[in-house]
Design a protein around this motif. Structure first.
Motif, PDB file in Angstrom:
ATOM      1  N   ASP A 114      -8.249   5.053  -6.647  1.00 41.58           N
ATOM      2  CA  ASP A 114      -8.731   3.287  -6.341  1.00 41.58           C
ATOM      3  C   ASP A 114      -7.727   2.829  -7.022  1.00 41.58           C
ATOM      4  O   ASP A 114      -7.054   1.763  -7.929  1.00 41.58           O
ATOM      5  CB  ASP A 114      -9.975   2.725  -6.417  1.00 41.58           C
ATOM      6  N   PRO A 115      -6.659   2.594  -5.812  1.00 41.99           N
ATOM      7  CA  PRO A 115      -4.990   1.359  -6.463  1.00 41.99           C
ATOM      8  C   PRO A 115      -5.675   0.240  -6.398  1.00 41.99           C
ATOM      9  O   PRO A 115      -4.414  -1.035  -6.629  1.00 41.99           O
ATOM     10  CB  PRO A 115      -4.084   1.541  -5.339  1.00 41.99           C
TER      11      PRO A 115
ATOM     12  N   VAL B 129       4.265   0.016  -2.411  1.00 42.08           N
ATOM     13  CA  VAL B 129       4.060   1.395  -4.106  1.00 42.08           C
ATOM     14  C   VAL B 129       4.139   2.362  -4.024  1.00 42.08           C
ATOM     15  O   VAL B 129       4.041   3.349  -2.692  1.00 42.08           O
ATOM     16  CB  VAL B 129       2.124   0.584  -3.452  1.00 42.08           C
ATOM     17  N   PHE B 130       5.180   2.267  -4.647  1.00 45.78           N
ATOM     18  CA  PHE B 130       4.850   3.985  -5.403  1.00 45.78           C
ATOM     19  C   PHE B 130       3.908   4.464  -5.829  1.00 45.78           C
ATOM     20  O   PHE B 130       3.726   4.421  -6.970  1.00 45.78           O
ATOM     21  CB  PHE B 130       6.632   3.738  -6.332  1.00 45.78           C
ATOM     22  N   SER B 131       3.906   6.201  -5.407  1.00 48.89           N
ATOM     23  CA  SER B 131       2.721   7.365  -6.065  1.00 48.89           C
ATOM     24  C   SER B 131       3.546   8.449  -5.666  1.00 48.89           C
ATOM     25  O   SER B 131       4.057   8.982  -5.068  1.00 48.89           O
ATOM     26  CB  SER B 131       1.544   7.148  -5.040  1.00 48.89           C
ATOM     27  N   GLY B 132       2.703   9.235  -7.657  1.00 44.80           N
ATOM     28  CA  GLY B 132       3.612  10.899  -6.583  1.00 44.80           C
ATOM     29  C   GLY B 132       2.899  11.768  -6.563  1.00 44.80           C
ATOM     30  O   GLY B 132       2.874  12.392  -6.735  1.00 44.80           O
ATOM     31  N   LEU B 133       1.730  10.542  -5.735  1.00 47.35           N
ATOM     32  CA  LEU B 133       0.317  11.781  -4.754  1.00 47.35           C
ATOM     33  C   LEU B 133      -0.404  12.331  -6.039  1.00 47.35           C
ATOM     34  O   LEU B 133      -1.267  13.581  -6.257  1.00 47.35           O
ATOM     35  CB  LEU B 133       0.996  12.855  -4.144  1.00 47.35           C
ATOM     36  N   VAL B 134      -0.659  11.915  -7.605  1.00 45.58           N
ATOM     37  CA  VAL B 134      -1.369  12.979  -8.522  1.00 45.58           C
ATOM     38  C   VAL B 134      -2.807  12.845  -8.237  1.00 45.58           C
ATOM     39  O   VAL B 134      -3.555  14.032  -7.985  1.00 45.58           O
ATOM     40  CB  VAL B 134      -0.370  12.537 -10.003  1.00 45.58           C
ATOM     41  N   TRP B 135      -3.481  11.993  -6.982  1.00 51.28           N
ATOM     42  CA  TRP B 135      -4.648  11.571  -6.573  1.00 51.28           C
ATOM     43  C   TRP B 135      -4.823  12.429  -5.809  1.00 51.28           C
ATOM     44  O   TRP B 135      -6.557  12.819  -5.874  1.00 51.28           O
ATOM     45  CB  TRP B 135      -5.057  10.251  -6.356  1.00 51.28           C
ATOM     46  N   HIS B 136      -4.072  13.225  -5.242  1.00 56.17           N
ATOM     47  CA  HIS B 136      -3.945  14.318  -4.038  1.00 56.17           C
ATOM     48  C   HIS B 136      -4.674  15.680  -4.454  1.00 56.17           C
ATOM     49  O   HIS B 136      -4.276  16.188  -4.878  1.00 56.17           O
ATOM     50  CB  HIS B 136      -2.690  14.889  -2.724  1.00 56.17           C
TER      51      HIS B 136
ATOM     52  N   HIS C 129      -7.216   1.871   1.233  1.00 53.09           N
ATOM     53  CA  HIS C 129      -7.294   0.872   0.042  1.00 53.09           C
ATOM     54  C   HIS C 129      -5.953  -0.203  -0.099  1.00 53.09           C
ATOM     55  O   HIS C 129      -6.211  -1.018  -0.021  1.00 53.09           O
ATOM     56  CB  HIS C 129      -7.629   1.884  -1.206  1.00 53.09           C
ATOM     57  N   LEU C 130      -5.060   0.644  -0.235  1.00 50.26           N
ATOM     58  CA  LEU C 130      -3.695   0.035   0.703  1.00 50.26           C
ATOM     59  C   LEU C 130      -3.837  -1.232   1.516  1.00 50.26           C
ATOM     60  O   LEU C 130      -3.356  -2.072   1.146  1.00 50.26           O
ATOM     61  CB  LEU C 130      -2.397   0.765   0.635  1.00 50.26           C
ATOM     62  N   ALA C 131      -3.959  -0.138   3.017  1.00 49.16           N
ATOM     63  CA  ALA C 131      -4.198  -0.850   3.702  1.00 49.16           C
ATOM     64  C   ALA C 131      -5.243  -2.567   3.974  1.00 49.16           C
ATOM     65  O   ALA C 131      -5.060  -3.414   4.315  1.00 49.16           O
ATOM     66  CB  ALA C 131      -4.331  -0.986   4.632  1.00 49.16           C
ATOM     67  N   ARG C 132      -6.304  -2.317   3.197  1.00 51.44           N
ATOM     68  CA  ARG C 132      -7.033  -3.385   2.732  1.00 51.44           C
ATOM     69  C   ARG C 132      -6.544  -4.589   2.169  1.00 51.44           C
ATOM     70  O   ARG C 132      -6.826  -5.545   2.474  1.00 51.44           O
ATOM     71  CB  ARG C 132      -8.510  -2.965   2.269  1.00 51.44           C
ATOM     72  N   MET C 133      -5.852  -3.820   0.781  1.00 51.90           N
ATOM     73  CA  MET C 133      -4.854  -4.975   0.213  1.00 51.90           C
ATOM     74  C   MET C 133      -3.824  -5.774   0.782  1.00 51.90           C
ATOM     75  O   MET C 133      -2.989  -7.234  -0.081  1.00 51.90           O
ATOM     76  CB  MET C 133      -4.277  -4.432  -1.088  1.00 51.90           C
ATOM     77  N   GLY C 134      -3.374  -5.313   2.407  1.00 52.63           N
ATOM     78  CA  GLY C 134      -1.775  -5.287   2.451  1.00 52.63           C
ATOM     79  C   GLY C 134      -0.702  -5.323   2.113  1.00 52.63           C
ATOM     80  O   GLY C 134       0.632  -6.783   2.443  1.00 52.63           O
TER      81      GLY C 134
END
Length: 502
Positions: free
Chosen positions: A38-39, A49-56, A68-73
């Motif tokens: 949950d970012p 936003v940079f992400s290594g996809l560790v959460w995937h 979540h990212l889209a909702r934060m704009g």
């Protein structure tokens, strides 16, 4: 800096996986890195936003993270290929579903190197924007000092950047703006702004900025809406952000003038205020509104909430005259009651997201003139007081001329008063001198449809006492209450007395 500028830097090797031309023209205001499922707490609007996809772990993880990212704009997601070798298809699908641009970062390109490079470029651009912003702010303040209106400043700023702009209230009333905004678009923009965690908030081609207090009192807030799809979007939003600060000053002055008018109306009453504001022949409508708790945690309706309700109603009905009456707000506005009712339903429904667990109960009188304003207020008050079984957060009841009582409420106040005195004057005088209880008994008798037994049970007296008192009323008034026309005369006279008391 735009997202397209990041892609154009060949040394970074970043390539686009999802995003049309409009998406690639989104501004990059800052960068951040997160691999939290949950970012939300670690990103902000306008971020790359940079992400290594560790959460995937699954497609569900992808959908939740991107949502979540889209909702934060945020501006876009930059997904690294180092961990998984490639960006999974379900991440791409989630970005397509939530309309979020997606770019991939090569496995041999560290996030730190990209962020350092972008930060250096953004710092230089930020300094340029700061200098431009200061110069623009000086020009705006000089224009205000020269007497330029907010209408003129908004038009000039929009023309400078090739944008469209509007200044709206939270009820959706357009204060400034040349281009037409359809009602459905206004509904969407206001709902987006009132439910956003922070402003500015971008939805589609529109960006909504706060004016002044922002969302502290969301129901009475002002919103600056900008539509800009061409180059220089970041500079455009900076300019309108500075204009929003100037608009806030304009609002402070307007609110001071409004409070002065409110104080006068509170001291003299809405009838006197309306007599000053409207011609005697003008067709008027009276609105009575009150807040009611619709949620157990809503709490009591405080004075601040009452003043906020007054501001909201005055925003929704420009040109109205208002006053406070206990826990109610009373307004008079020029127009027809059906039109006013429709406007209130549409405009007040927009502030439901900011209702804080309270609902609105609105009564709208029949169309009247100054001479019958007191009766209109009584009608609207009765409509606003009737909660009934109404689960809706906003209930607007409009008086209809479909009964003798409603028709009678439109009669000038002086004539109604004279009529009531002629019909019931002897009864009032008798009760005043003898404490005979004739008038209360008469009210219950009519409410019980002329039933002697039910009236006696209701007021806890003997049946013969009811017969005696009603007989006394008939003798004093010269009316036979077994006749429909005489009963109607007495009923309307009683209603007129209640209107005077309210």
């Amino acid at each position: 800096m735009l997202l397209q500028d990041v892609l154009d830097d060949a040394e970074l090797g970043i390539r686009v996986l999802h995003g049309d031309r409009a998406m690639l023209d989104r501004p990059v205001l800052r960068t951040c890195t997160t691999d939290m499922p949950d970012p939300t707490r670690y990103v902000s609007a306008g971020s790359l936003v940079f992400s290594g996809l560790v959460w995937h772990k699954s497609a569900e993880d992808s959908d939740l993270f991107v949502k979540h990212l889209a909702r934060m704009g945020v501006t876009a997601l930059a997904a690294g290929e180092a961990l998984l070798g490639a960006v999974p298809d379900d991440v791409v699908a989630a970005c397509i579903r939530h309309r979020l641009p997606l770019v991939s970062v090569p496995a041999d390109m560290p996030f730190s190197r990209i962020i350092e490079r972008l930060t250096a470029r953004m710092s230089g651009a930020r300094m340029d924007r700061l200098q431009n912003g200061l110069a623009r702010q000086r020009r705006l303040l000089e224009a205000v000092a020269d007497g330029r209106s907010i209408d003129d400043l908004l038009a000039r700023t929009a023309s400078e950047f090739g944008a469209d702009a509007w200044l709206l209230t939270a009820t959706g009333v357009c204060l400034v703006g040349d281009e037409h905004l359809d009602e459905d678009t206004v509904d969407h923009l206001v709902e987006s702004a009132l439910t956003a965690e922070r402003l500015p908030h971008t939805t589609g081609d529109y960006t909504v900025l706060s004016v002044g207090a922002g969302l502290r009192d969301r129901a009475s807030s002002w919103l600056l809406v900008v539509r800009h799809t061409g180059p220089g979007r970041a500079d455009c939003l900076d300019a309108f952000g500075e204009l929003a600060a100037v608009a806030a000053l304009d609002r402070v002055r307007r609110d001071e003038r409004r409070r002065s008018t409110w104080d006068t109306c509170d001291a003299t009453g809405v009838v006197a205020g309306a007599a000053t504001a409207f011609d005697a022949s003008r067709r008027l409508v009276t609105v009575v509104a009150r807040r009611v708790p619709v949620h157990p945690r809503a709490g009591v309706v405080t004075t601040d909430r009452l003043h906020s309700l007054r501001a909201v109603l005055c925003d929704a009905l420009p040109g109205s005259v208002s006053a406070l009456d206990g826990d109610r707000v009373v307004l008079t506005v020029a127009g027809e009651n059906t039109d006013v009712g429709m406007l209130l339903r549409r405009r007040l429904s927009r502030i439901v997201p900011a209702s804080e667990g309270t609902g609105l109960r609105i009564g709208v009188s029949a169309t009247c003139t100054l001479g019958s304003l007191a009766g209109a207020i009584a009608t609207a008050t009765a409509l606003a007081a009737d909660d009934g079984d109404l689960p809706e957060p906003v209930s607007v009841r409009v008086a209809a001329m479909d009964s003798a009582a409603e028709l009678f409420s439109a009669v000038p106040d002086r004539l109604r008063h004279d009529f009531a005195r002629r019909v019931l004057g002897p009864v009032l005088d008798h009760d005043l001198s003898n404490d005979g209880g004739l008038l209360p008994t008469l009210e219950v008798f009519l409410a019980c449809s002329g039933s002697w037994r039910r009236t006696a049970d209701r007021i806890h007296v003997h049946l013969n006492t009811v017969r005696y008192r009603i007989g006394k009323v008939e003798k004093l008034t010269g009316r036979d209450l077994s006749r429909l026309d005489d009963k109607l005369d007495v009923y309307l006279a009683l209603r007129s007395l209640h209107m005077q008391q309210s």
